[in-house]
Structure formats: structure tokens, C-alpha cells
Motif scaffolding. Structure first.
Motif, PDB file in Angstrom:
ATOM      1  N   SER A  51      88.760  45.800  10.590  1.00  0.00           N
ATOM      2  CA  SER A  51      89.304  45.618   9.441  1.00  0.00           C
ATOM      3  C   SER A  51      90.065  45.748   9.963  1.00  0.00           C
ATOM      4  CB  SER A  51      88.172  46.031   7.965  1.00  0.00           C
ATOM      5  OG  SER A  51      88.038  47.445   8.471  1.00  0.00           O
ATOM      6  N   SER A  52      90.821  46.595  10.217  1.00  0.00           N
ATOM      7  CA  SER A  52      92.050  46.629  10.249  1.00  0.00           C
ATOM      8  C   SER A  52      93.215  47.087  11.161  1.00  0.00           C
ATOM      9  CB  SER A  52      91.987  48.349   9.503  1.00  0.00           C
ATOM     10  OG  SER A  52      91.881  49.488  10.369  1.00  0.00           O
ATOM     11  N   GLY A  53      91.967  46.927  12.659  1.00  0.00           N
ATOM     12  CA  GLY A  53      92.520  46.682  13.965  1.00  0.00           C
ATOM     13  C   GLY A  53      93.813  47.943  14.389  1.00  0.00           C
ATOM     14  N   ILE A  54      93.289  49.048  13.125  1.00  0.00           N
ATOM     15  CA  ILE A  54      93.799  50.031  13.636  1.00  0.00           C
ATOM     16  C   ILE A  54      92.316  51.172  14.908  1.00  0.00           C
ATOM     17  CG2 ILE A  54      94.005  53.306  13.271  1.00  0.00           C
ATOM     18  CD1 ILE A  54      94.139  51.854  10.529  1.00  0.00           C
ATOM     19  N   LEU A  55      93.640  52.254  16.034  1.00  0.00           N
ATOM     20  CA  LEU A  55      92.855  52.129  16.980  1.00  0.00           C
ATOM     21  C   LEU A  55      92.608  53.499  17.075  1.00  0.00           C
ATOM     22  CD1 LEU A  55      92.499  51.168  20.435  1.00  0.00           C
ATOM     23  CD2 LEU A  55      95.232  53.143  20.576  1.00  0.00           C
ATOM     24  N   ARG A  56      90.730  53.947  17.298  1.00  0.00           N
ATOM     25  CA  ARG A  56      89.764  54.494  16.555  1.00  0.00           C
ATOM     26  C   ARG A  56      89.851  55.608  18.053  1.00  0.00           C
ATOM     27  NH1 ARG A  56      85.268  51.919  13.484  1.00  0.00           N
ATOM     28  NH2 ARG A  56      85.391  50.982  15.639  1.00  0.00           N
ATOM     29  N   TRP A  57      90.680  55.850  18.035  1.00  0.00           N
ATOM     30  CA  TRP A  57      90.628  57.076  19.241  1.00  0.00           C
ATOM     31  C   TRP A  57      91.381  58.337  19.147  1.00  0.00           C
ATOM     32  CZ3 TRP A  57      89.299  57.283  24.297  1.00  0.00           C
ATOM     33  CH2 TRP A  57      89.910  57.926  25.230  1.00  0.00           C
ATOM     34  N   HIS A  58      90.790  59.275  19.225  1.00  0.00           N
ATOM     35  CA  HIS A  58      90.592  60.511  18.809  1.00  0.00           C
ATOM     36  C   HIS A  58      91.312  61.561  19.544  1.00  0.00           C
ATOM     37  CE1 HIS A  58      88.112  59.326  15.704  1.00  0.00           C
ATOM     38  NE2 HIS A  58      86.853  58.945  16.344  1.00  0.00           N
ATOM     39  N   ASN A  59      91.664  60.991  20.814  1.00  0.00           N
ATOM     40  CA  ASN A  59      92.055  62.320  22.272  1.00  0.00           C
ATOM     41  C   ASN A  59      93.198  62.236  21.896  1.00  0.00           C
ATOM     42  OD1 ASN A  59      92.489  63.226  25.074  1.00  0.00           O
ATOM     43  ND2 ASN A  59      90.330  63.829  24.261  1.00  0.00           N
ATOM     44  N   ARG A  60      93.744  63.564  22.069  1.00  0.00           N
ATOM     45  CA  ARG A  60      95.412  63.988  21.946  1.00  0.00           C
ATOM     46  C   ARG A  60      96.079  63.472  23.241  1.00  0.00           C
ATOM     47  NH1 ARG A  60      93.476  68.531  19.703  1.00  0.00           N
ATOM     48  NH2 ARG A  60      94.051  69.253  18.318  1.00  0.00           N
ATOM     49  N   GLU A  61      95.286  62.982  24.203  1.00  0.00           N
ATOM     50  CA  GLU A  61      96.412  62.196  25.703  1.00  0.00           C
ATOM     51  C   GLU A  61      95.861  60.255  25.206  1.00  0.00           C
ATOM     52  OE1 GLU A  61      94.540  62.983  29.399  1.00  0.00           O
ATOM     53  OE2 GLU A  61      93.982  65.140  28.848  1.00  0.00           O
ATOM     54  N   GLU A  62      96.625  60.079  25.946  1.00  0.00           N
ATOM     55  CA  GLU A  62      96.449  58.170  25.350  1.00  0.00           C
ATOM     56  C   GLU A  62      95.304  57.490  26.089  1.00  0.00           C
ATOM     57  OE1 GLU A  62      98.423  56.382  23.750  1.00  0.00           O
ATOM     58  OE2 GLU A  62      99.658  58.312  22.996  1.00  0.00           O
ATOM     59  N   VAL A  63      94.463  56.353  25.680  1.00  0.00           N
ATOM     60  CA  VAL A  63      93.836  55.889  26.707  1.00  0.00           C
ATOM     61  C   VAL A  63      93.932  55.578  27.319  1.00  0.00           C
ATOM     62  CG1 VAL A  63      92.410  54.122  26.818  1.00  0.00           C
ATOM     63  CG2 VAL A  63      93.212  54.226  24.063  1.00  0.00           C
ATOM     64  N   PRO A  64      93.189  56.429  28.642  1.00  0.00           N
ATOM     65  CA  PRO A  64      93.593  56.003  30.600  1.00  0.00           C
ATOM     66  C   PRO A  64      93.677  54.694  30.413  1.00  0.00           C
ATOM     67  CG  PRO A  64      92.350  57.295  30.281  1.00  0.00           C
ATOM     68  CD  PRO A  64      92.318  57.174  28.643  1.00  0.00           C
ATOM     69  N   GLU A  65      94.834  54.352  31.520  1.00  0.00           N
ATOM     70  CA  GLU A  65      94.626  52.809  32.225  1.00  0.00           C
ATOM     71  C   GLU A  65      93.674  52.164  32.693  1.00  0.00           C
ATOM     72  OE1 GLU A  65      97.368  50.362  31.606  1.00  0.00           O
ATOM     73  OE2 GLU A  65      98.732  52.534  30.258  1.00  0.00           O
ATOM     74  N   TYR A  66      92.765  52.628  33.625  1.00  0.00           N
ATOM     75  CA  TYR A  66      91.830  52.860  34.234  1.00  0.00           C
ATOM     76  C   TYR A  66      90.691  51.821  33.764  1.00  0.00           C
ATOM     77  CZ  TYR A  66      88.661  56.574  33.616  1.00  0.00           C
ATOM     78  OH  TYR A  66      87.364  57.354  32.952  1.00  0.00           O
TER      79      TYR A  66
END
Length: 358
Positions: A51-66
Motif C-alpha cells: 500500500s505504501s511502497g515502504i521498504l520493510r527491511w529491518h537490518n541496519r545493513e543495506e539489502v545485499p546486492e547479491y
């Protein structure tokens, strides 16, 4: 490189697996699976709130590229025979159904409680009860599986069992009383659901948590012989609470030892165990398994939880207890989302590979 899959990859624990497996020396993540809502999407798109398009990523690191462009599969589309190992981050009810299907052909390392209390299933913490890994072989005979299910302990049990191990081995244990102050992340990461309840508050009850800790500590620290674990014969009582801390479970521990034990002697045994623990050569193993602070204001979650990337159990306020004839007490801190969860599962996988069980 062993080929691995992660089931439940978009949840909080699944995200920790994604980070723990990034650039791993021994394991290559080749497939991720999640709910039907996420299936068919690129991993990074599956993380977005619809609904919002917000990234639900909870880790302090970025989403890994791989993993960003890896397409999320349905759980039913996973072919376990294509993998050397499957990591699962599932609720227990789902794990009870899904994990046996995978274990028919492939080893499964699980963060769920579904199989922890089965007689042919060890609850493994690397360096603490490595001899119990032999019990995994019994599952093949008992259940007609080519693989096995190896569950982690409850994250609240992990730091407790690690710190009790050197005490039990040197002095013996009669009783353990523990009170936990557990982080919010242990309750899941649903946005906004818990915020109003926990702000300016302590929740004095976590369903089923106390029973899990009491059973698991005795099983982990029990004796293994003839393909069976005899639980340790000390008594365990605990009270588990939720506090407004993001990550890291703090626990106050009272131990009645079988033999007299001075705090300095207990510290010496903890540090000796930490130095000599058998996991030192594994890629995810911390430099120190246990640290013992002399500063009476430590450990603190905000300061100590990331020690050695969250894989070290920190101990402080180690002192005599006067309620027991042979009593000691201390405070411990263990990272519930790292050593107590996905990264601890990866460490266990490393141990099993090193022992040629994988």
C-alpha cells in the motif's frame, strides 16, 4: 561451496539469514522462498509494503546486492534435492508441516520450536554440546529421512546455556533462577503494533517463553549416550519479560553450584571456556565466545550487543549470592537476532560442515 536456500526469506529472521550468508566462504544462497504474496517478485520488491511502497527491511545493513534481483519462490516450488542445506525461518505450525518434507532428502537448520523437544532431535549450540550432533544420524533411521532437522534453541536460552556450560563442567549446578529483559525484536517486526504497548512499560509475560527456556537449557546441557540425551538434573526457574530495547536480551542469573565457587574462579572458567571453545576456526565464530566485564555498569544492550558482530555473550556483575549456600549471580547479554537466531544458525551449519555431517 554448498548450495543453500532460505525459507521465510522476507521476514525479520529471514532478512538476518540474507545478511549472514552475504559473501559467505562456504555457502552460496541460490534460492529464497516466502509466502504466496511475495512469490514471483524480485526480493527487493517483495520487501515493499503493497500500500505504501515502504521498504520493510529491518537490518541496519543495506539489502545485499547479491539478493536484490533474486526472484522469490513459493515454498511448494522448492525442490529440496537441489540443495545441500535448507535454512528455515518459519512459525512453528508451518515448520511442523514443511520441514519434514525437506528433511526427506536434505538437511534442514531451523529457527522454529517445532521439533526441539523430540527425543531424536538435539538442540545444538556450537561449542557447547557438539557431541549431540551424532543424534542427527538417528533421525534417518527413525523417520526414513536422508536429511535431518536441526533446530536452534529459543534465543533466550542461547546466552544462558553458553554461560552455564563452564560453570556446570567445573562446579556442577543444583539450581538456576533467571529473569530475562527481552528486546522488542524478539516479538517480531510488525510496524506500529507493539509501540504503544511497550513505550514507558515492561510486559511481564511472554507466552510459552519460560517453559521453553526451562526445557531447553536442561536438554542442551544434558548427557548424550547411546543415541539419547538425558537432561541435566539441575532445576531451572525463570521469569521472562519484554522491555523497550530494540535488540539484545539481558538476563539476570542466579546459580546454586554443587561445589563452592568463588566469583573469580567462575570468571576464570568462563574465560577459559571462551578461549578453548572448539569453534574458533569456523568463519562466523567470534573472537571471544564470552567476555566478562569488571565494570559493574556492564553489560548494556546499546553498548555490548554488537560485540564481535553480535556473536559474543557478554557477562557482568559476577558476584556471590547469599540466598544459596553455594551461590553466584551475574548479568548476561546475548544478541537475540544474531547469535540467538540466523547467524547462530549459519554458525551451526559451519560446525556441521566441519564435522562432515553436511
Amino acid at each position: 561451496m554448498l548450495k543453500v536456500a532460505v525459507i521465510g526469506a522476507t521476514g525479520a529472521v529471514g532478512q538476518e539469514f540474507i545478511v549472514a550468508l552475504n559473501r559467505h566462504k562456504w555457502f552460496q544462497l541460490t534460492q529464497v522462498a516466502a509466502s504466496e504474496r511475495s512469490a514471483g517478485k524480485k526480493y527487493v520488491d517483495a520487501l515493499r509494503d503493497p500500500s505504501s511502497g515502504i521498504l520493510r527491511w529491518h537490518n541496519r545493513e543495506e539489502v545485499p546486492e547479491y539478493v536484490k534481483n533474486m526472484v522469490v519462490s513459493k515454498v511448494d516450488d522448492i525442490k529440496p534435492e537441489n540443495f545441500d542445506l535448507i535454512f528455515t525461518a518459519l512459525e512453528s505450525d508451518d515448520a511442523m508441516v514443511i520441514e519434514p518434507k525437506f528433511a526427506k532428502t536434505t538437511p534442514v537448520i531451523s529457527t522454529a520450536a517445532a521439533f526441539r523437544y523430540e527425543s531424536d532431535v538435539p538442540i545444538l549450540i556450537p561449542g557447547v554440546n557438539d557431541d549431540q550432533t551424532d543424534l542427527l544420524k538417528a533421525q534417518g533411521k527413525n523417520r526414513d529421512w536422508k536429511g535431518f532437522v536441526a533446530p536452534l534453541p529459543n534465543c533466550t536460552t542461547t546466552g544462558l546455556a553458553i554461560t552455564l556450560k563452564p560453570v556446570l563442567d567445573k562446579f556442577g549446578i543444583n539450581k538456576v533462577i533467571m529473569t530475562s529483559m527481552q528486546a522488542l525484536s524478539g516479538a517480531g517486526r510488525s510496524p506500529g503494533v507493539i509501540a504503544l504497548d511497550i513505550t514507558d512499560n515492561v510486559i511481564p509475560y511472554i507466552p510459552k517463553e519460560e517453559e521453553k527456556v526451562q526445557r531447553e537449557a536442561k536438554k542442551i546441557l544434558g548427557k548424550f549416550a547411546r543415541n539419547a540425551i538425558t537432561p541435566a538434573d539441575f532445576r531451572v526457574s525463570c521469569t521472562c519479560t519484554r522491555v523497550p530495547v530494540l535488540d539484545g536480551h539481558t538476563e539476570t542469573v542466579f546459580v546454586e553450584t554443587a561445589e563452592a565457587a568463588e566469583p573469580e574462579d567462575v570468571k576464570k572458567e568462563m574465560l577459559k571456556f571462551s578461549k578453548n571453545v572448539s569453534i574458533g576456526k569456523l568463519p562466523s565464530a567470534p573472537k571471544e565466545y564470552i567476555v566478562v566485564h569488571d565494570d559493574p555498569t556492564r553489560p548494556q544492550p546499546r553498548i555490548d550487543r554488537e560485540l564481535n558482530d553480535g556473536m559474543t555473550t557478554a557477562v557482568g556483575r559476577l558476584r556471590k549470592d547469599t540466598a544459596f549456600d553455594n551461590g553466584i549471580k551475574y548479568v548476561l547479554l546475548s544478541h537475540n537476532e544474531k547469535m540467538g537466531s540466523a547467524k547462530g544458525a549459519v554458525l551451526l551449519a559451519e560446525l556441521l560442515k566441519d564435522k562432515q555431517i553436511l
